[in-house]
Design an enzyme around this catalytic site. Structure first.
Site, PDB file in Angstrom:
ATOM      1  N   HIS A 181      -3.278  19.276  20.495  1.00 24.54           N
ATOM      2  CA  HIS A 181      -3.171  17.963  20.175  1.00 24.54           C
ATOM      3  C   HIS A 181      -1.532  17.452  19.550  1.00 24.54           C
ATOM      4  CE1 HIS A 181      -7.465  17.669  20.613  1.00 24.54           C
ATOM      5  NE2 HIS A 181      -7.373  16.227  20.094  1.00 24.54           N
ATOM      6  N   ARG A 193     -10.817   7.163  26.302  1.00 29.54           N
ATOM      7  CA  ARG A 193     -11.019   6.427  25.214  1.00 29.54           C
ATOM      8  C   ARG A 193      -9.735   5.384  25.715  1.00 29.54           C
ATOM      9  NH1 ARG A 193     -12.626  10.476  20.578  1.00 29.54           N
ATOM     10  NH2 ARG A 193     -14.905  10.405  20.753  1.00 29.54           N
ATOM     11  N   ARG A 207     -12.691  13.406  13.678  1.00 30.45           N
ATOM     12  CA  ARG A 207     -11.820  13.676  12.791  1.00 30.45           C
ATOM     13  C   ARG A 207     -12.481  13.523  11.284  1.00 30.45           C
ATOM     14  NH1 ARG A 207      -8.289   9.097  15.125  1.00 30.45           N
ATOM     15  NH2 ARG A 207      -8.501  10.119  16.745  1.00 30.45           N
TER      16      ARG A 207
HETATM   17  C1  MIC Z   1     -10.011  12.221  19.973  1.00 28.54           C
HETATM   18  O1  MIC Z   1      -9.949  12.401  21.341  1.00 28.54           O
HETATM   19  O2  MIC Z   1      -9.929  11.182  19.354  1.00 28.54           O
HETATM   20  C2  MIC Z   1      -9.497  13.709  19.280  1.00 28.54           C
HETATM   21  C3  MIC Z   1      -8.167  13.515  18.833  1.00 28.54           C
HETATM   22  O3  MIC Z   1      -9.686  14.438  20.241  1.00 28.54           O
HETATM   23  C4  MIC Z   1     -10.636  13.781  18.166  1.00 28.54           C
HETATM   24  C5  MIC Z   1     -10.045  14.957  17.331  1.00 28.54           C
HETATM   25  C6  MIC Z   1      -9.019  14.523  16.324  1.00 28.54           C
HETATM   26  O4  MIC Z   1      -9.105  13.403  15.929  1.00 28.54           O
HETATM   27  O5  MIC Z   1      -8.381  15.258  15.972  1.00 28.54           O
HETATM   28  C7  MIC Z   1     -12.037  13.754  18.613  1.00 28.54           C
HETATM   29  O6  MIC Z   1     -12.380  13.378  19.703  1.00 28.54           O
HETATM   30  O7  MIC Z   1     -12.977  14.440  18.199  1.00 28.54           O
HETATM   31 FE1  SF4 Z   2      -7.402  15.597  23.632  1.00 26.72          FE
HETATM   32 FE2  SF4 Z   2      -9.433  14.288  22.388  1.00 26.72          FE
HETATM   33 FE3  SF4 Z   2      -7.760  13.290  24.574  1.00 26.72          FE
HETATM   34 FE4  SF4 Z   2      -9.647  15.105  24.836  1.00 26.72          FE
HETATM   35  S1  SF4 Z   2     -10.035  13.165  24.253  1.00 26.72           S
HETATM   36  S2  SF4 Z   2      -7.463  14.832  25.861  1.00 26.72           S
HETATM   37  S3  SF4 Z   2      -9.413  16.392  23.117  1.00 26.72           S
HETATM   38  S4  SF4 Z   2      -7.078  13.678  22.696  1.00 26.72           S
END
Ligand code: MIC
Ligand code: SF4
Length: 646
Positions: free
Chosen positions: A66, A380, A539
């Protein structure tokens, strides 16, 4: 004997204690854990505080994927800390550059029928090989590494019945987008999504992993595919045939709900801004001008995905109105792309090839321009997550993304007028584990010094819970508040994950930037929210940082699973309105008293001093949860139990 679903079978195989009935709490043993760097530093600080000299899981892996921008010392400090922690405690360390945790875990470690928890919400990706893999807060992962069972509410099972096979230009991403179209971002809460039916065999493991990965966006506990000859073939290709066990649901297994999907009837779909659940056919969006295309993320960065993109782009140049970024999922993927010439095809077409890491998915670089339309293969599209608050992000398949890159606008890839690029996966992958550092033997491990740079702040300590909570409503928010709202990602804030005092200054930054100062000035207080509060990532900073600012309780209509567990772990009382209409009767700034001396009682009274009215609150806390809250959080609770045993 009753016929069992896959979920029931795996829970049975790992059952430790609890009541195997829906909604009740059950504790299961955990075979494997994974962490990534953005949640890992906290998880390992907590593991260290628990004080168990070597992990008790069969396998634990610490990935770095990350925080790889390294615009100053902070991320690099974290990486060194994580590597030394892994060496001290018997954990595999995946070096930066090796790839994205979920892609790597499926390639190298995920085992059918096993249990896996990971401090990342997309851990269910490993459900693509038939593992029961769940996202969890870092503290729960630390506890599992210390040998403690993991508690879940015994899930309902939603059978997703797949028939036929996918038509040309439609791919696994469209399957999960179809599921999201049907059940939206909270339709999976309380369920495991279990895939079955004749259509399953038409999907390769990487395709299955795309589907289980993004099942997270439905709020489900996890998603899982059976382990069948396709799984066996994949494990053989990864030189892991010894990990194969067949695992199918029993014939006649009963599902609590069934969704029917005829794969052959699907079409290219897109999730529109700003929710993964706002899904429409791409043809309805055709013509929308696009300024950025992003291909990659743990959802769509497999060899199949990128080979497909390369074939679509081959011999052409991307539209001059946009830029195209590509993050491959792992070095193995890159290795194959080099060998087949696909990497060169993408570069020649104009793709900017970025690191094998999360990258733009979590706002680490490659932010779109102002008001841009960004078309991404990620999972997302919450507002602002890309790093540009007024950008519109559409989530699509690799085929649709590549078509947009060529035409400069959204277009149904079937209208490209090109032959369909059928991609054959290799019967043997180019397996190379040299960027994994394996655990050290016991004696050597014990001598390892932990390396703590200035970015690694000590864990904050919290007091036990008083019998009544009193304070103001410091913030009132609506439905579907994500953990990205509570504590954003991105290049500015993500590097502060190892430092709670610093990161707490950014809580609710995009919703109300004055929140941290106000919460501190008021000496804490309450947050009010609507439905599905805390959806999205795992998180734990979304609980830990508000706790640090003095927040005592969050009162909402309903919670998302992982965030609910994180609130309990850090001693913030999660309460729900018995009558959701009471949400409208309380305003920001109202002074509330909540008597919580008996958290085992499902009925709690809220007194609104400002309005002179009462409301009834409820909760879903088990007796154990109540004990954890009383102790001021899970770490104090674990430590007090360990002290008592000594
Ligand atoms: C995300 O996709 O939002 C993340 C970053 O992978 C998070 C983890 C994090 O916030 O470090 C997740 O999906 O749990
Ligand atoms: Fe990384 Fe989370 Fe994005 Fe997957 S969804 S690529 S784990 S930041």
């Amino acid at each position: 004997m009753t016929a069992k679903t896959l979920t029931e079978k795996i829970i049975d195989m790992h059952y430790v204690t609890g009541e195997k009935s829906q909604g009740r709490e059950v504790a299961i043993s955990i075979d494997q854990t994974l962490t990534q760097d953005a949640t890992g530093t906290m998880a390992y600080l907590q593991y260290e505080a628990i004080g168990v000299p070597r992990v008790k899981t069969r396998l634990s892996v610490s990935y770095v994927d990350h925080n790889t921008l390294q615009s100053d010392y902070k991320n690099a400090d974290d990486h060194r800390f994580l590597q030394s922690m892994a060496q001290k405690y018997g954990i595999y360390f995946s070096r930066p550059g090796n790839g994205i945790c979920h892609q790597l875990h499926v390639e190298n470690f995920a085992v059918p029928g096993s249990t896996l928890i990971g401090s990342d919400s997309h851990t269910p990706t490993a459900g693509g090989v038939g593992a029961m893999a769940m996202g969890a807060g870092g503290l729960d992962v630390a506890a599992a590494m210390a040998g403690m069972p993991f508690r879940i509410k015994y899930p309902k099972v939603m059978g997703v019945h797949l028939s036929e096979s996918l038509p040309e230009w439609v791919s696994a991403k469209d399957v999960i987008l179809e599921v999201l179209r049907r059940i939206d971002v909270k339709g999976g809460v309380g369920y495991v999504l279990e895939y079955f039916g004749d259509g399953v065999q038409s999907l390769s493991v990487p395709e299955r992993a795309t589907i289980t990965n993004m099942g997270t966006e439905t709020g489900a506990t996890t998603s899982i595919f059976p382990s069948d000859p396709v799984t066996e073939q994949f494990l053989r290709a990864q030189e892991r045939e010894k990990d194969y066990i067949p695992l199918l649901p029993d014939p006649g297994a009963a599902y609590d709900r069934v969704i029917e999907i005829d794969l052959s009837a699907l079409e290219p779909l897109a999730a529109c801004p700003h929710s993964p659940g706002d899904v429409r056919p791409v043809r309805e969006l055709a013509g929308l001008a696009v300024q950025q295309v992003g291909i990659g993320s743990c959802t769509n960065s497999s060899l199949k995905d990128l080979e497909t993109v390369a074939r679509i782009l081959e011999g052409q140049t991307i539209s001059e109105d946009l830029h195209l970024i590509v993050n491959p999922g792992s070095r193995q993927v890159v290795d194959h792309l080099i060998e087949s010439g696909a990497l060169n095809q993408m570069i020649q077409a104009g793709a900017r090839i970025l690191e094998n890491a999360c990258g733009a998915c979590i706002g680490m670089g490659a932010a779109p321009s102002s008001k841009a339309v960004s078309v991404r293969t990620y999972n997302r599209n919450f507002k602002g997550r890309s790093g540009t608050s007024d950008a519109d992000v559409y989530l699509v398949s690799p085929e649709t993304a590549a078509a947009a890159a060529l035409r400069g606008k959204l277009i149904d890839p079937r209208d490209l007028g090109q032959p369909f690029p059928a991609v054959e996966l290799p019967s043997r992958y180019r397996v190379n584990k040299n960027m994994f550092i394996p655990p050290l033997p016991h004696e050597k491990a014990a001598q390892t010094e932990i390396i703590r740079g200035p970015n690694i702040a000590p864990l904050p300590e919290f007091q036990s819970l008083p019998d009544s909570l009193s304070g103001e409503v410091v913030l009132k928010v609506g439905d579907n508040i994500t953990t990205d709202h509570i504590i954003p990602g991105g290049a500015k804030i993500l590097p502060l994950r190892s430092n709670i005092p610093q990161i707490s200054q950014y809580v609710f930054e995009m919703v109300d930037p004055d929140f941290p100062a106000r919460a501190l000035e008021k000496g804490g207080g309450f947050i009010l929210g609507g439905d599905n509060y805390g959806q999205g990532s795992s998180r734990e900073h979304a609980a830990l940082a508000p706790k640090y600012l003095g927040i005592r309780a969050v009162i909402v209509k309903s919670f998302a699973r992982i965030h609910l567990a994180n609130l309990i772990n850090f001693g913030i009382v999660p309460l729900t309105f018995a009558d959701p209409a009471d949400y409208d009767r309380i305003d920001p700034g109202d002074h509330l008293d909540v008597i919580i001396n008996d958290l085992r009682s499902p009925d709690i009274v809220l007194k609104n001093r400002t309005k002179g009215s009462d409301s009834r609150l409820g909760h879903t806390l088990s007796e154990l949860d109540a004990g954890i809250l009383k102790a001021g959080g899970k770490l104090s609770w674990i430590k007090s139990r360990i002290d008592r045993c000594e």
